[in-house]
Design a protein around this motif. Structure first.
Motif, short mmCIF file in Angstrom:
data_model
loop_
_atom_site.label_atom_id
_atom_site.label_comp_id
_atom_site.label_asym_id
_atom_site.label_seq_id
_atom_site.Cartn_x
_atom_site.Cartn_y
_atom_site.Cartn_z
N SER A 1 -10.41 -2.17 -0.79
CA SER A 1 -9.10 -1.76 -0.30
C SER A 1 -8.10 -1.85 -1.46
O SER A 1 -8.37 -2.54 -2.46
N VAL B 1 0.84 -1.20 0.00
CA VAL B 1 0.00 0.00 0.00
C VAL B 1 0.87 1.25 0.00
O VAL B 1 0.55 2.25 -0.66
N GLN C 1 -5.93 4.49 1.10
CA GLN C 1 -7.01 3.57 1.44
C GLN C 1 -8.37 4.26 1.36
O GLN C 1 -9.36 3.67 0.91
#
Length: 300
Positions: free
Chosen positions: A237, A212, A227
């Motif tokens: 997500s 991420v 996110q």
């Protein structure tokens, strides 16, 4: 000619790649069932062309940016240029649709012409991102002209392009008139621009392991903001989106190539063919081999 397919090819920006032969008369007429597409969904994409869509059977959820719209059988919609959108079947019964994806020049003609200046350009620049047409009497013209254009594309009689252009022109004129009492076109947000940056990077790195933080860094934002953006616009997500994107890409390759399933698994970023098969079956209820066979036999 009417086109029927079960995938949408896009570049790394999620811009739809049109088929060859699209330029002489820049309009594609489509028909199909949303269930034909992998996971009963036409995933998020955009194109410079305009789109008009009608649903003949079923019920569909259309995602436009961070907004959701339900379209039922007998209803339709207009989607403006450059708008990120997706279609998802929300009932198990067939979700049959017809649509046109076309260059605005079909109606506007030469840039600077009266048609372009007075009618088409204002719709592109200040018209709605999305406009729904229902069963109301005042929307009857939209569906009548759509049917005229679609039948002309199906028959392709000599000079059918003139008939299609006239019907599409009336649809855009009606869209512009209906929109006059509504707010002007929404300006894309900074978040949407950042999302496109992140989606581009993801598509370029599907074969690789991603985090991420790496995704967020491509848009110069923190992981929490990354996110939030994915949740707002895609309802997944970042990691869940990557998994689905890999599966969608694999489904397209299964549909359009004869590449070995093992090669497809690794090319789409799965660590092993067995893991790929499990994830694929969990989502669609069929193994990659069963899915490819069904596509080849026109059972999906």
């Amino acid at each position: 000619m009417i086109r029927n397919r079960n995938y949408v090819s896009t570049d790394s920006h999620r811009k739809e790649l049109q088929d060859q032969g699209f330029r002489l008369f820049d309009l594609l007429a489509n028909e199909g069932d949303i269930h034909q597409y992998f996971a009963d969904c036409i995933p998020s994409h955009w194109h410079l062309e305009l789109e008009v869509f009608i649903l003949l059977q079923g019920s569909v959820l259309i995602q436009i940016g961070d907004n959701s719209y339900y379209v039922e059988a007998g209803e339709g919609c207009f989607i403006n240029t450059g708008v990120l959108h997706s279609f998802t079947a929300i009932v198990p019964s067939p979700c049959i649709y017809h649509s046109f994806v076309f260059d605005s020049g079909i109606v506007g003609g030469t840039p600077g012409s009266v048609f372009d200046t007075m009618y088409v350009r204002p719709l592109l620049n200040a018209g709605p991102d999305f406009l729904k047409f229902g069963r109301e009497a005042e929307d009857k013209s939209f569906f009548q002209q759509f049917e005229i254009a679609f039948n002309a594309c199906a028959e392709e009689k000599p000079g059918y392009e003139f008939e299609v252009r006239e019907a599409i022109s009336k649809i855009l004129l009606y869209t512009k008139e209906k929109h006059q009492t509504m707010p002007s076109r929404r300006v894309p947000t900074i978040q949407e621009s950042r999302l496109k940056q992140m989606l581009e990077w993801i598509d370029e790195n599907l074969r690789n392991v991603m985090t991420v933080k790496e995704i967020a860094d491509t848009a110069n934002i923190c992981t929490r903001e990354c996110q939030r953006i994915f949740s707002r616009y895609l309802h997944y997500s970042p990691m869940a989106y990557i998994q689905r994107r890999r599966l969608f890409k694999a489904a397209e390759q299964l549909s359009t190539t004869d590449a070995p399933i093992t090669d497809i698994a690794f090319d789409c970023g799965f660590s092993s063919p067995s893991y790929f098969t499990k994830q694929f079956k969990d989502l669609v209820g069929a193994t990659p081999k069963e899915y490819r066979t069904a596509i080849q036999e026109n059972r999906l």
